[in-house]
Design a protein around this motif. Structure first.
Motif, PDB file in Angstrom:
ATOM      1  N   VAL A   4       0.133  -0.999  -0.084  1.00 45.83           N
ATOM      2  CA  VAL A   4       0.188   0.329  -0.020  1.00 45.83           C
ATOM      3  C   VAL A   4       0.749   1.318   0.069  1.00 45.83           C
ATOM      4  O   VAL A   4       1.495   0.875   0.991  1.00 45.83           O
ATOM      5  N   GLY A   5       0.366   1.935  -1.092  1.00 48.11           N
ATOM      6  CA  GLY A   5       1.636   3.036  -1.249  1.00 48.11           C
ATOM      7  C   GLY A   5       1.471   4.561  -0.377  1.00 48.11           C
ATOM      8  O   GLY A   5      -0.152   4.213   0.134  1.00 48.11           O
ATOM      9  N   ALA A   6       2.243   5.349   0.498  1.00 49.00           N
ATOM     10  CA  ALA A   6       2.434   6.063   0.934  1.00 49.00           C
ATOM     11  C   ALA A   6       1.624   7.120   0.571  1.00 49.00           C
ATOM     12  O   ALA A   6       2.415   7.510  -0.963  1.00 49.00           O
ATOM     13  N   GLY A   7       0.936   8.133   0.902  1.00 40.96           N
ATOM     14  CA  GLY A   7       1.033   9.686   0.075  1.00 40.96           C
ATOM     15  C   GLY A   7       2.212  10.694  -0.236  1.00 40.96           C
ATOM     16  O   GLY A   7       2.877  10.520   1.183  1.00 40.96           O
ATOM     17  N   GLY A   8       2.288  11.532  -1.464  1.00 41.62           N
ATOM     18  CA  GLY A   8       3.039  12.239  -0.248  1.00 41.62           C
ATOM     19  C   GLY A   8       3.846  13.807   0.161  1.00 41.62           C
ATOM     20  O   GLY A   8       1.981  13.855   1.221  1.00 41.62           O
ATOM     21  N   ALA A   9       4.289  13.816   0.880  1.00 42.28           N
ATOM     22  CA  ALA A   9       4.730  14.713   2.281  1.00 42.28           C
ATOM     23  C   ALA A   9       4.195  15.295   1.925  1.00 42.28           C
ATOM     24  O   ALA A   9       4.731  16.816   0.942  1.00 42.28           O
ATOM     25  N   ALA A  10       3.498  16.492   3.375  1.00 42.42           N
ATOM     26  CA  ALA A  10       3.637  18.045   2.562  1.00 42.42           C
ATOM     27  C   ALA A  10       5.062  18.580   2.486  1.00 42.42           C
ATOM     28  O   ALA A  10       5.715  17.852   2.954  1.00 42.42           O
ATOM     29  N   VAL A  11       5.267  20.080   2.071  1.00 44.36           N
ATOM     30  CA  VAL A  11       5.955  20.871   1.562  1.00 44.36           C
ATOM     31  C   VAL A  11       5.475  22.210   2.214  1.00 44.36           C
ATOM     32  O   VAL A  11       4.167  22.926   2.046  1.00 44.36           O
ATOM     33  N   VAL A  13       8.029  32.298   2.506  1.00 43.92           N
ATOM     34  CA  VAL A  13       7.198  33.334   1.655  1.00 43.92           C
ATOM     35  C   VAL A  13       7.717  33.487   0.608  1.00 43.92           C
ATOM     36  O   VAL A  13       8.619  33.757   0.386  1.00 43.92           O
ATOM     37  N   GLY A  14       7.272  33.881  -0.220  1.00 43.67           N
ATOM     38  CA  GLY A  14       7.781  34.789  -1.200  1.00 43.67           C
ATOM     39  C   GLY A  14       7.890  33.626  -2.606  1.00 43.67           C
ATOM     40  O   GLY A  14       8.402  33.666  -3.957  1.00 43.67           O
ATOM     41  N   GLY A  15       7.926  31.916  -1.900  1.00 47.53           N
ATOM     42  CA  GLY A  15       8.812  31.169  -2.587  1.00 47.53           C
ATOM     43  C   GLY A  15       7.854  29.976  -2.965  1.00 47.53           C
ATOM     44  O   GLY A  15       6.626  29.797  -2.672  1.00 47.53           O
ATOM     45  N   TYR A  16       8.312  28.678  -4.539  1.00 49.77           N
ATOM     46  CA  TYR A  16       7.016  28.017  -4.939  1.00 49.77           C
ATOM     47  C   TYR A  16       7.964  26.435  -4.784  1.00 49.77           C
ATOM     48  O   TYR A  16       8.533  26.856  -5.913  1.00 49.77           O
ATOM     49  N   TYR A  17       7.776  25.828  -4.281  1.00 48.15           N
ATOM     50  CA  TYR A  17       8.368  24.698  -3.896  1.00 48.15           C
ATOM     51  C   TYR A  17       7.251  23.610  -4.864  1.00 48.15           C
ATOM     52  O   TYR A  17       6.429  23.635  -4.199  1.00 48.15           O
ATOM     53  N   ASN A  18       8.001  22.635  -5.675  1.00 48.97           N
ATOM     54  CA  ASN A  18       6.861  21.594  -5.617  1.00 48.97           C
ATOM     55  C   ASN A  18       6.721  21.111  -4.227  1.00 48.97           C
ATOM     56  O   ASN A  18       7.195  20.864  -3.930  1.00 48.97           O
ATOM     57  N   GLY A  51       0.388   9.477  -7.423  1.00 58.98           N
ATOM     58  CA  GLY A  51       0.042  10.367  -7.813  1.00 58.98           C
ATOM     59  C   GLY A  51       0.971  11.459  -8.633  1.00 58.98           C
ATOM     60  O   GLY A  51       2.016  11.818  -7.126  1.00 58.98           O
ATOM     61  N   GLY A  52       0.804  12.164  -9.470  1.00 59.95           N
ATOM     62  CA  GLY A  52       2.053  13.053  -9.470  1.00 59.95           C
ATOM     63  C   GLY A  52       2.190  14.831  -8.406  1.00 59.95           C
ATOM     64  O   GLY A  52       1.071  14.377  -7.733  1.00 59.95           O
ATOM     65  N   TYR A  53       3.288  15.333  -8.664  1.00 71.72           N
ATOM     66  CA  TYR A  53       3.567  15.561  -7.873  1.00 71.72           C
ATOM     67  C   TYR A  53       2.954  17.264  -7.736  1.00 71.72           C
ATOM     68  O   TYR A  53       2.655  17.517  -9.260  1.00 71.72           O
ATOM     69  N   GLY A  54       2.567  18.099  -7.278  1.00 74.54           N
ATOM     70  CA  GLY A  54       1.821  19.510  -7.509  1.00 74.54           C
ATOM     71  C   GLY A  54       3.145  20.371  -7.704  1.00 74.54           C
ATOM     72  O   GLY A  54       4.368  20.787  -7.485  1.00 74.54           O
ATOM     73  N   GLY A  55       3.085  21.105  -8.570  1.00 73.77           N
ATOM     74  CA  GLY A  55       4.565  22.163  -9.676  1.00 73.77           C
ATOM     75  C   GLY A  55       4.499  23.279  -8.163  1.00 73.77           C
ATOM     76  O   GLY A  55       2.773  24.735  -8.330  1.00 73.77           O
ATOM     77  N   GLY A  56       5.866  23.744  -7.645  1.00 72.67           N
ATOM     78  CA  GLY A  56       5.737  24.898  -7.513  1.00 72.67           C
ATOM     79  C   GLY A  56       4.497  25.798  -8.790  1.00 72.67           C
ATOM     80  O   GLY A  56       4.148  26.545  -7.944  1.00 72.67           O
ATOM     81  N   SER A  57       6.030  26.402  -9.290  1.00 74.95           N
ATOM     82  CA  SER A  57       5.357  27.814 -10.038  1.00 74.95           C
ATOM     83  C   SER A  57       5.567  26.966 -11.846  1.00 74.95           C
ATOM     84  O   SER A  57       5.277  27.519 -13.210  1.00 74.95           O
ATOM     85  N   ALA A  58       6.315  25.580 -11.932  1.00 69.86           N
ATOM     86  CA  ALA A  58       6.232  25.674 -13.053  1.00 69.86           C
ATOM     87  C   ALA A  58       5.691  24.205 -13.135  1.00 69.86           C
ATOM     88  O   ALA A  58       4.630  23.806 -12.128  1.00 69.86           O
ATOM     89  N   GLY A  66       3.011  32.579   0.211  1.00 75.58           N
ATOM     90  CA  GLY A  66       3.375  33.317   1.816  1.00 75.58           C
ATOM     91  C   GLY A  66       2.835  32.039   2.472  1.00 75.58           C
ATOM     92  O   GLY A  66       3.028  32.915   3.909  1.00 75.58           O
ATOM     93  N   GLY A  67       4.439  31.167   2.967  1.00 73.94           N
ATOM     94  CA  GLY A  67       4.692  30.361   3.727  1.00 73.94           C
ATOM     95  C   GLY A  67       3.828  29.297   4.161  1.00 73.94           C
ATOM     96  O   GLY A  67       3.792  28.811   5.556  1.00 73.94           O
ATOM     97  N   GLY A  68       2.527  28.945   3.354  1.00 70.23           N
ATOM     98  CA  GLY A  68       1.944  28.323   3.451  1.00 70.23           C
ATOM     99  C   GLY A  68       2.474  26.879   3.173  1.00 70.23           C
ATOM    100  O   GLY A  68       3.461  26.635   2.425  1.00 70.23           O
ATOM    101  N   THR A  69       1.485  25.801   3.422  1.00 66.79           N
ATOM    102  CA  THR A  69       1.945  24.324   3.874  1.00 66.79           C
ATOM    103  C   THR A  69       0.838  23.270   2.761  1.00 66.79           C
ATOM    104  O   THR A  69      -0.054  23.526   3.467  1.00 66.79           O
ATOM    105  N   SER A  70       1.691  22.783   2.226  1.00 66.59           N
ATOM    106  CA  SER A  70       0.553  22.363   1.453  1.00 66.59           C
ATOM    107  C   SER A  70      -0.079  21.572   2.615  1.00 66.59           C
ATOM    108  O   SER A  70       0.621  20.324   2.701  1.00 66.59           O
ATOM    109  N   GLY A  71      -1.109  19.732   2.149  1.00 67.74           N
ATOM    110  CA  GLY A  71      -1.926  19.483   2.761  1.00 67.74           C
ATOM    111  C   GLY A  71      -1.030  17.912   1.664  1.00 67.74           C
ATOM    112  O   GLY A  71      -0.769  17.586   0.430  1.00 67.74           O
ATOM    113  N   ALA A  72      -0.374  16.967   2.680  1.00 66.54           N
ATOM    114  CA  ALA A  72      -0.099  15.319   2.339  1.00 66.54           C
ATOM    115  C   ALA A  72      -0.883  14.655   1.607  1.00 66.54           C
ATOM    116  O   ALA A  72      -1.944  14.803   1.798  1.00 66.54           O
TER     117      ALA A  72
END
Length: 202
Positions: free
Chosen positions: A18-25, A29-34, A51-58, A175-181
């Motif tokens: 059973v695969g794990a979900g992608g970890a939160a990131v 502030v002002g940055g964009y992480y995948n 599932g594929g990862y969400g793109g930060g700005s790309a 703005g310093g937010g965290t994605s959901g896992a």
């Protein structure tokens, strides 16, 4: 993914992963992480791709369903035929810089829309949705719902995808937010038993 007609033997051990979900990131502030991709689930020589990862700005990552692309690109991501759908494209260099929603097993993600819907299955005995896409957000951290079936909402801080559904987490703001896992995957095995009936011609 669903498969029918497989044979199992009593007393035999089978490997199920059973695969794990992608970890939160957390974004600076002002940055964009995948984001992070989900892991594959497998059983009986079948593999459901994470599932594929969400793109930060790309552009986001491809997978069973594609992750949503970041705001700066108008290129969507790709899903896997027979398993999922594409993630949505970003808005491009236009306010409010919406990212793309994650694709779901039942529908593709769109720019700035809700996450892609999952697919319904009654294999467990109840009709439940699985593998929905996570919702996107914009530069202001606006909330957008995840797809029906357990996708997490995007926003200032994204919500996690529902566990044991294989659904995506929501995007977090720059703005310093965290994605959901992402939600962990699930493998359901439904076995039909055949009962032999003795007959007599006496």
């Amino acid at each position: 993914m669903t498969s029918v007609g497989l044979s199992v033997s009593p007393g035999t051990s089978y490997s199920i992963l059973v695969g794990a979900g992608g970890a939160a990131v957390t974004n600076p502030v002002g940055g964009y992480y995948n984001g992070n991709p989900g892991s594959n689930s497998s059983a009986f020589s079948l593999t459901a791709i994470g599932g594929g990862y969400g793109g930060g700005s790309a552009i986001g990552g491809s997978g069973g369903s594609g992750g949503g692309s970041g705001w700066a690109t108008t290129t969507p991501t790709s899903g896997t035929l027979g398993q999922g759908n594409a993630g949505g494209a970003g808005q491009g260099n236009n306010l409010p810089y919406w990212g793309g929603a994650g694709g779901g097993a039942g529908a593709a993600g769109t720019n700035g829309g809700v996450g892609g819907i999952g697919v319904a299955s009654s294999i467990s005995g109840s009709s439940l949705f699985y593998a929905a896409g996570g919702g996107p957000t914009d530069v202001y951290g606006t909330t957008r719902a995840g797809g029906t079936g357990g996708g997490g909402a995007g926003g200032l801080n994204g919500a996690a995808g529902q566990i044991n559904t294989g659904s995506g987490g929501g995007a977090g703001s720059s703005g310093g937010g965290t994605s959901g896992a992402g939600g962990s995957g699930i493998v359901v095995v439904r076995v039909f038993l055949c009962k032999k009936i003795a007959t007599s011609n006496r």
